[in-house]
Design an enzyme around this catalytic site. Structure first.
Site, PDB file in Angstrom:
ATOM      1  N   ASP A 203      11.558  -0.789 -21.289  1.00  0.00           N
ATOM      2  CA  ASP A 203      12.410  -1.625 -20.443  1.00  0.00           C
ATOM      3  C   ASP A 203      13.238  -2.399 -21.456  1.00  0.00           C
ATOM      4  O   ASP A 203      12.737  -3.317 -22.114  1.00  0.00           O
ATOM      5  CB  ASP A 203      11.569  -2.584 -19.597  1.00  0.00           C
ATOM      6  CG  ASP A 203      12.447  -3.443 -18.700  1.00  0.00           C
ATOM      7  OD1 ASP A 203      13.547  -3.847 -19.146  1.00  0.00           O
ATOM      8  OD2 ASP A 203      12.042  -3.734 -17.568  1.00  0.00           O
ATOM      9  N   HIS A 204      14.501  -2.021 -21.610  1.00  0.00           N
ATOM     10  CA  HIS A 204      15.229  -2.530 -22.778  1.00  0.00           C
ATOM     11  C   HIS A 204      15.406  -4.048 -22.735  1.00  0.00           C
ATOM     12  O   HIS A 204      15.664  -4.664 -23.763  1.00  0.00           O
ATOM     13  CB  HIS A 204      16.550  -1.783 -22.991  1.00  0.00           C
ATOM     14  CG  HIS A 204      17.684  -2.230 -22.123  1.00  0.00           C
ATOM     15  ND1 HIS A 204      17.854  -1.780 -20.841  1.00  0.00           N
ATOM     16  CD2 HIS A 204      18.708  -3.085 -22.355  1.00  0.00           C
ATOM     17  CE1 HIS A 204      18.932  -2.348 -20.325  1.00  0.00           C
ATOM     18  NE2 HIS A 204      19.468  -3.146 -21.215  1.00  0.00           N
ATOM     19  N   HIS A 266      13.938  -4.770 -14.977  1.00  0.00           N
ATOM     20  CA  HIS A 266      14.416  -5.905 -15.759  1.00  0.00           C
ATOM     21  C   HIS A 266      14.128  -7.242 -15.065  1.00  0.00           C
ATOM     22  O   HIS A 266      13.623  -8.182 -15.681  1.00  0.00           O
ATOM     23  CB  HIS A 266      15.919  -5.802 -16.014  1.00  0.00           C
ATOM     24  CG  HIS A 266      16.358  -4.476 -16.574  1.00  0.00           C
ATOM     25  ND1 HIS A 266      15.550  -3.696 -17.357  1.00  0.00           N
ATOM     26  CD2 HIS A 266      17.526  -3.789 -16.472  1.00  0.00           C
ATOM     27  CE1 HIS A 266      16.206  -2.595 -17.705  1.00  0.00           C
ATOM     28  NE2 HIS A 266      17.397  -2.627 -17.176  1.00  0.00           N
TER      29      HIS A 266
HETATM   30  C1  BG6 Z   1      20.405  -0.515 -17.270  1.00  0.00           C
HETATM   31  C2  BG6 Z   1      20.949  -0.128 -15.925  1.00  0.00           C
HETATM   32  O1  BG6 Z   1      19.012  -0.415 -17.295  1.00  0.00           O
HETATM   33  O2  BG6 Z   1      20.773  -1.850 -17.549  1.00  0.00           O
HETATM   34  C3  BG6 Z   1      22.451  -0.324 -15.855  1.00  0.00           C
HETATM   35  O3  BG6 Z   1      20.630   1.220 -15.648  1.00  0.00           O
HETATM   36  C4  BG6 Z   1      22.824  -1.714 -16.282  1.00  0.00           C
HETATM   37  O4  BG6 Z   1      22.943  -0.059 -14.548  1.00  0.00           O
HETATM   38  C5  BG6 Z   1      22.163  -2.062 -17.606  1.00  0.00           C
HETATM   39  O5  BG6 Z   1      24.239  -1.786 -16.386  1.00  0.00           O
HETATM   40  C6  BG6 Z   1      22.385  -3.510 -17.964  1.00  0.00           C
HETATM   41  O6  BG6 Z   1      21.918  -3.721 -19.256  1.00  0.00           O
HETATM   42  P1  BG6 Z   1      22.524  -4.877 -20.169  1.00  0.00           P
HETATM   43  O7  BG6 Z   1      21.705  -4.800 -21.418  1.00  0.00           O
HETATM   44  O8  BG6 Z   1      23.968  -4.557 -20.363  1.00  0.00           O
HETATM   45  O9  BG6 Z   1      22.318  -6.139 -19.395  1.00  0.00           O
END
Ligand code: BG6
Length: 511
Positions: A203-204, A266
């Protein structure tokens, strides 16, 4: 279970939170990283730029290889060229030929459909060759950047071939399943071949510096913990707002929607980090034990407290943008939600009756991820206050992105005669305090996986608890057809989302 010596990311981050922290760490053992789904967007926009950033800082092992696997036919040279382009377009560092040459020398590409019998054979042969040529010692990381439907085949086939003499780890991209049942099934399949300690569900958001800083803020400072509970906190608001639309990803997004794309992973992770009890140490197991406990206690009080929306045409930064249903690949009568807001409760001693309002949406006015902790009002201000503003409650605002930092809203006296009070902000800004660029989330997470540290990855029971929360929210959705679109692009979401808070005598923060 404590299999590794105690390491304390809190101390590490608090003293040395950015690049220095990364540099001070061990270098991973030799290994080959195989990316399944290597012709996809994620590989170009995130994974290769992250690998380049690690190579740039000499954080990768010298004996390292990247094997790209996808259905698209191309040669290794073409793959290298594409990846060089991706690094040029998306890396946060300048392009350095020597760094690139070293990384590219260990790259291979295999164009194959993994559903075919021969697919696995090709990959296995290539990895054996790479072991000989690059000295990667049979150590394997499989990165599954593929849709859930493709994961099972790859896991079974690669899982069967474990006897390489080295270690094997598998990174699984989200979405991890589609609901609780499919996530359980996926967990079972993966666990039939890999031990939980070898599985890295990504989960980045957990790789973002500012998300980790939430732990530091809470557990490295003595002043917050005593007031971090229902006695002092009125409510919590968590927002993941994006001004972007679906960026040509209709195929994926039509099935996922905002609830599976961002809310299930997230947003619930941010809520869990905000609400969890202090872990006894910062090992992967202790941190994840606490997160699971809090996720298990989370629920929405009923369908009235969940709002979904879909954007229609509108304006973002003055430009015309189409509605969701007009995006390429989206059904003209699509029922997919691009916005979700919900009230959650955490049923435990710390949080009982304290609402967590959480929301996410595409095509909102701006990109912004924040966690706002709103404290209860002062019990009896002894002033004869002539400004409404003066009575606003204190808010601790954690800016995850952009403008990374933390700010505390307090009431202050406006200089001059009389007594006027205004809300002012005590700000800590990452950029100003540390003067270094923040690493990308994927850099931290890939490096952690190469080092075998799963603290910032989601455990099986955690992901299942997250699905349990979401399944309960979406169950009533099957019974009615929403009136979509119900918010214009460039606005803060459907009116019902405002009402969700107004009913409780509160409103969403406009930062
Ligand atoms: C991803 C989603 O996990 O997270 C995308 O699939 C989203 O739809 C993105 O745009 C948002 O990530 P960040 O790091 O730009 O907030």
């Amino acid at each position: 279970m404590r299999s590794r010596p105690r390491r304390s990311p809190v101390t590490e981050l608090a003293e040395n939170p950015l690049l220095e922290g990364l540099r001070a760490r061990r270098t991973p053992e030799p290994c080959a990283l195989t990316i399944f789904g290597a012709s996809g967007d994620l590989t170009q926009r995130k994974l290769l730029p992250a690998l380049y950033a690690l190579a740039f800082r000499r954080l990768l092992p010298e004996q390292f290889a990247v094997v790209g696997v996808a259905r698209t036919e191309m040669s290794t040279d073409e793959f290298r060229e594409r990846m060089r382009q991706a690094v040029g377009d998306h890396a946060r560092d300048e392009f350095r030929q020597d760094v690139w040459d070293e990384l590219a020398a260990g790259m291979r590409y295999i164009g194959t459909d993994f559903a075919d019998e021969g697919g696995e054979e090709h990959v296995a042969n290539c990895l054996n060759e790479v072991d000989g040529e690059r000295g990667t010692g049979g150590n394997r990381v499989y990165y599954l950047a593929v849709p859930p439907s493709a994961i099972e085949t790859i896991v079974v086939q690669m899982g069967r071939r474990r006897a390489t003499g080295g270690w094997t780890r598998v990174i699984v991209e989200k979405p991890f399943g589609h609901d609780l049942e499919s996530a359980r099934r996926l967990n079972e399949v993966i666990r039939a071949y890999f031990d939980e300690s070898e599985i890295f569900r990504i989960d980045h958001y957990l790789g973002k510096e500012t998300v980790q800083n939430m732990l530091v803020l809470r557990f490295a400072n003595g002043i917050f913990e005593p007031i971090w509970n229902r006695q002092f906190i009125d409510h919590v608001q968590i927002t993941v707002a994006e001004s972007l639309g679906i960026e040509g990803r209709a195929d994926y997004y039509e099935h996922a929607g905002a609830i599976r794309d961002i809310f299930q992973n997230h947003l619930l992770q941010l809520a869990a980090l905000t609400a969890m009890e202090p872990p006894i140490d910062f090992t992967a197991e202790s941190v994840r034990n606490e997160k699971v406990k809090v996720l298990r206690a989370m629920h929405t009080p009923g369908p009235k407290h969940v709002v979904r929306g879909q954007y229609g045409p509108g304006f973002i930064d003055g430009d015309d943008v189409p509605g969701y249903r007009e995006e390429e690949g989206v059904a003209p009568d699509s029922q997919t939600e691009t916005y979700v807001a919900a009230k959650l409760f955490v049923d435990n001693w710390r949080w009982a009756d304290t609402p967590f309002y959480i929301r996410t949406g595409k095509r909102l006015p701006r990109r912004e991820t924040t966690i706002a902790i709103e404290f209860k009002r002062a019990p009896h201000p002894p002033f004869d206050v002539d400004s409404e503003d003066g009575l606003r409650p204190n808010v601790l605002l954690v800016h995850i992105q952009p403008d990374e930092g933390v700010s505390l809203a307090i009431g202050a006296k406006v200089p001059g005669q009389g007594l006027q009070i205004r809300t002012v902000h005590m700000d800590f800004l990452y950029g100003g305090a540390f003067r270094v660029g923040l690493p990308e989330a994927y850099e931290r997470l890939i490096l952690d996986c190469l080092l075998g540290d799963a603290t910032l990855f989601t455990r099986a029971d955690e992901v299942e608890e997250q699905w349990a929360v979401v399944d309960a929210m979406v169950a009533p959705w099957k019974r009615d057809r929403p009136h979509f679109p119900n918010y214009a692009a460039g606005t803060w979401g459907p009116r019902a989302a405002e009402e969700l808070l107004h009913r409780d005598g509160r409103s969403w923060r406009r930062h």
